[in-house]
Every structure is written in C-alpha cells, then in structure tokens.
Design an enzyme around this catalytic site. Sequence first.
Site, PDB file in Angstrom:
ATOM      1  N   ASN A   1      -4.489   5.405  -3.013  1.00 21.56           N
ATOM      2  CA  ASN A   1      -3.940   4.369  -2.138  1.00 21.56           C
ATOM      3  C   ASN A   1      -4.877   3.179  -2.225  1.00 21.56           C
ATOM      4  O   ASN A   1      -6.087   3.333  -2.061  1.00 21.56           O
ATOM      5  CB  ASN A   1      -3.857   4.930  -0.705  1.00 21.56           C
ATOM      6  CG  ASN A   1      -3.844   3.835   0.356  1.00 21.56           C
ATOM      7  OD1 ASN A   1      -4.818   3.119   0.540  1.00 21.56           O
ATOM      8  ND2 ASN A   1      -2.748   3.705   1.065  1.00 21.56           N
TER       9      ASN A   1
ATOM     10  N   MET B   1       0.844  -1.196   0.000  1.00 21.34           N
ATOM     11  CA  MET B   1       0.000   0.000   0.000  1.00 21.34           C
ATOM     12  C   MET B   1       0.877   1.242   0.000  1.00 21.34           C
ATOM     13  O   MET B   1       2.088   1.169   0.074  1.00 21.34           O
ATOM     14  CB  MET B   1      -0.926   0.005   1.219  1.00 21.34           C
ATOM     15  CG  MET B   1      -1.804  -1.217   1.298  1.00 21.34           C
ATOM     16  SD  MET B   1      -3.046  -1.237   0.018  1.00 21.34           S
ATOM     17  CE  MET B   1      -4.424  -0.534   0.890  1.00 21.34           C
ATOM     18  N   CYS B   2       0.232   2.366  -0.050  1.00 22.39           N
ATOM     19  CA  CYS B   2       0.952   3.625  -0.178  1.00 22.39           C
ATOM     20  C   CYS B   2       0.465   4.571   0.906  1.00 22.39           C
ATOM     21  O   CYS B   2      -0.411   4.253   1.686  1.00 22.39           O
ATOM     22  CB  CYS B   2       0.670   4.251  -1.536  1.00 22.39           C
ATOM     23  SG  CYS B   2       0.866   3.082  -2.884  1.00 22.39           S
ATOM     24  N   GLU B   3       1.072   5.735   0.943  1.00 23.57           N
ATOM     25  CA  GLU B   3       0.627   6.763   1.883  1.00 23.57           C
ATOM     26  C   GLU B   3       0.217   8.004   1.107  1.00 23.57           C
ATOM     27  O   GLU B   3       0.877   8.387   0.140  1.00 23.57           O
ATOM     28  CB  GLU B   3       1.763   7.139   2.845  1.00 23.57           C
ATOM     29  CG  GLU B   3       2.253   5.994   3.695  1.00 23.57           C
ATOM     30  CD  GLU B   3       1.541   5.873   5.044  1.00 23.57           C
ATOM     31  OE1 GLU B   3       0.739   6.764   5.389  1.00 23.57           O
ATOM     32  OE2 GLU B   3       1.792   4.867   5.742  1.00 23.57           O
TER      33      GLU B   3
ATOM     34  N   ILE C   1       3.391   8.660  -1.351  1.00 24.50           N
ATOM     35  CA  ILE C   1       4.599   7.840  -1.426  1.00 24.50           C
ATOM     36  C   ILE C   1       4.167   6.419  -1.707  1.00 24.50           C
ATOM     37  O   ILE C   1       3.136   5.957  -1.236  1.00 24.50           O
ATOM     38  CB  ILE C   1       5.532   7.941  -0.204  1.00 24.50           C
ATOM     39  CG1 ILE C   1       4.834   7.559   1.083  1.00 24.50           C
ATOM     40  CG2 ILE C   1       6.136   9.328  -0.095  1.00 24.50           C
ATOM     41  CD1 ILE C   1       5.788   7.553   2.270  1.00 24.50           C
TER      42      ILE C   1
END
Lengths: 261, 261
Positions: free
Chosen positions: B108, B1-3, B78
Amino acid sequence: MCELLAMSANVPTDIVFSFTGLAERGGVTGPHVDGWGITFYEGKGSRTFKDACPSSESHVAQLIKSYPIKSEVVVSHIRQANRGCVSLENTHPFTRELWGRYWTYAHNGQLSDYQQKFAVRRYQPVGDTDSELAFCWILEKVVERFGDQAPADLLPVYRFIATLADEIRALGVFNMILSDGEHLMSYCSNNLCHITRRAPFGKAKLIDTDVVIDFDKETTPNDIVTVIATRPLTDNEDWHILKPGEWKLFARGELVLTQEG
Amino acid sequence: MCELLAMSANVPTDIVFSFTGLAERGGVTGPHVDGWGITFYEGKGSRTFKDACPSSESHVAQLIKSYPIKSEVVVSHIRQANRGCVSLENTHPFTRELWGRYWTYAHNGQLSDYQQKFAVRRYQPVGDTDSELAFCWILEKVVERFGDQAPADLLPVYRFIATLADEIRALGVFNMILSDGEHLMSYCSNNLCHITRRAPFGKAKLIDTDVVIDFDKETTPNDIVTVIATRPLTDNEDWHILKPGEWKLFARGELVLTQEG
C-alpha cells in the site's frame, strides 16, 4: 495418471464447455480425485484456481463452470496422485516467473530415477512431485542456456525445451503442457491430442457429460481456438492424436512450430 | 491508495469475517475499485484468487465470502490504481518462489524515482507497478546476501528485509505485507495496524458493513489469530497502530520479531 486440458485462442475465449467435461473426470467419469487446477492468462497477467479436493465436488470448480473467464491461454490439470501426497503444494499447474513472464506447466505421467538428473538451484520445488521438479529443471536449463535477459524470439527457447522434454521422457511418461502466456506447447509421451476450431463452426458434444454446444452461436467468424487434452473431450469431432515424442507450439490458436519446424 | 489485510494463525482459520469488511471498501464504503486479490497458504502450498474488477461486484470475491477456506497465513489487497494500469498483472498480491517456498507480497502506497534503484535480473516484474518492482528488488537483494540455499533460520533474513524496506520507504509511502507461508511480516510507513485475538474470545463488529461475529463460537480456547490491516476493521476492539518505520514479524499467530528484537 492425470488429465490435461489447455487452450490457445486468438480472442479471449471461455473454456467453460471443455472444463465441464474435464471436471467430470475428477470423480465422476474418471478416477482423478486428488485435486485439480486451472490457470487463465489475461494479457500478461495470470490467475490460477486450485483445489486439493475432487473437481467434481469442488466449490471452486463450480465457480469455474458457471463464471465464464475469457482468456487467450488456459492450462488445466486434474490429478490422480502417484508421486507426492495429496496437498495444495502438489497440485498442478505450477507457475514460475522468468524474463518478466509467468510460465505455467502441467504434467501427466510418472518418472523414475530422476532425483539425480534434476539438480536445481535457482528454481526449487515447493512440493514433492516429480512433475514440479522436472519443471524447475527445465527453467534452470533454459536460464543456463539463454541467460537472464529474454531473447527477442522465443521459438529457439521452445526448440531447446523440446530437447529437454526428450531427455525427461527417457525417464518415464511425460505428457506436458507449458505456456509463457503467449505460446502454448504440448509435448506428447503417450497421451495428448488437440483440435483447432475455426469457421465454419459446428456443434460439439461432450463425452463425459450430456452437454452439447453450438460454437456457431458462441463465436465470431474470425475466432481460432485450439484445445489440447490427454483424451478427446468430444465424440463428434476429429481430434488430432499426437505421436510419442511429437510436440506442437501454438500461439493465438494457430500452430507456429512443431518438431520438424 | 489501497487496503491491505493479512492473517497469521496457529490453526487453519477462515478469514471470511475480515474479508467481508475489506471487500466492502472495494467499491461500497471505499474507492478501491481497481481489482483485488487474496492468497491463502495451506501447508507449503498457496493459492491466490484475483480479479481486476471491484471486489464488491466480483463473482470470485463472492465465492471467498461464502466458502470458508481454512488457512494459517492469508495476504490480501484491494487496489486503487496510482502507478500501473488496471489489469490482472498489476493486481496484488504478487508471488515468487525462493528457497522452495512461495513468497507473497502486497504493498500500500506509492513510490517516486525508483526505477534506477530497483535494478533486477533474476526476479523481473510482469506488470508495470512500482509495487511489484520493489518486491522483485527485495528478493534480488535477499539472494545476493544469503545465496541460493535456504538459511536454517529465516529471522536474519527478515531483519535484512526490514533494512531494505527502510530504504524503499525513503522513496515514498511503503506499507508492506510479506510472507513465506510460515512467517508474516508487516512493515509500516503510515497506515498499518493489527490485533491478536486469543481466549477468552468475544464479539467483534465490522465497521464497513453490518456484520457481528462471536469468535467464542467459531474458535477453540487454544486458537491464536493475528489480523493485520491498513485501518481497523472492527470498532469494538483495540487495534495496535504501528508507527512509521515500525515492523512486526508473526508466526502461528504470535509475534516472533520486531525492529528492536
């Protein structure tokens, strides 16, 4: 007027040397203090660094001069505002997506009586420069002619864009850099030149600041790098000066098409 | 996953504090090492800084942490790659122009069985992520529904986008940030929260690195600043956690629309 700088190379190459010369023209050796921008293609992706403050004072320009981003295609511009106020949305290069590619464009010059000609619908300018509007109109016309699906061969598209650029040049001064990330087009109205560097590489000396580079130490024998600029950036090399209405299309550093082609 | 990280403010505000916390998650306190990006709106203009290398090691991220760019709207991301390889063209945020505005988007989550649903023509992805394709599909549907000319009021457009986001969420996890430079939308699938800071301002302490800020010294009494993130960035403030399917639209730091609105 403004200054243009662009590069096409067959291997990822940094443009720190040329950008260092160009950035001086943004407030030190030139009057182009109304912002600057630079777009790097890395594969199909691209990133643009922009600042509405003079390149000679910009923190971001300092980063570009000290951090060598390796790229196959670069488009850069420093601005002295004539049409449109000094603001980020009026800062070149401009980018739009078409056919799953990012198209990047920068313009040097000034146009008159253009509002009526440049009717746009799908691609609309965000800022208020003649430059961005002309770019939107070019893309609009390209879609009108070639449709929504990318043609297998982009060379006919660039031949068509050259005829559009001829029309725009009739409205004033139109020196243009355009790229889809693979090809790099330079269209000359009155100020555009280029140089293709390949082995054997030599030394080059910037005009605008006291920097000399020995490309022989920075390159491999197979590297081919074309640099385009409004005015020559070095004073010890032979730059090819384009004639009014002349244009060239480069890919991987090599010339692939001209107006005779 | 991402932020994800985003900001909406009523005065140009820098995001150095929050970005400093987020950037740590790109390789130090989090596993998100596959690139990062941040878009700043300044007036109608926008600029995006991107890097395909981890934010905790990036020269460009270092610049963002040290050079306070004042902006009314920020969108940042990110990345930990799940769909699509690690490359610049797959790095969020993604931007497209519509109605003379730059629309910026970051996602995300991860989607499945989406290729057939997301038929696009006018807006085509450059990279190969599910995220970018979903963004292109949203814009495609918005143009289909509202046409080429900007509606006077964008709120119905965002209500419509929320219904599209509901459809996308049915295909997997879809936490989304979207902005046209004036409005900032947050759509929650499972991980999104926000905080609105206004006078009287206090101190805030980052979770991911040992930094404390006293907003009282950095702001004026009239400032209103909303920050959105996938997970709270500070541990001494009350973040509002969004529920699955919940969304909020902010402008100038204030809430202007929710799914009940």
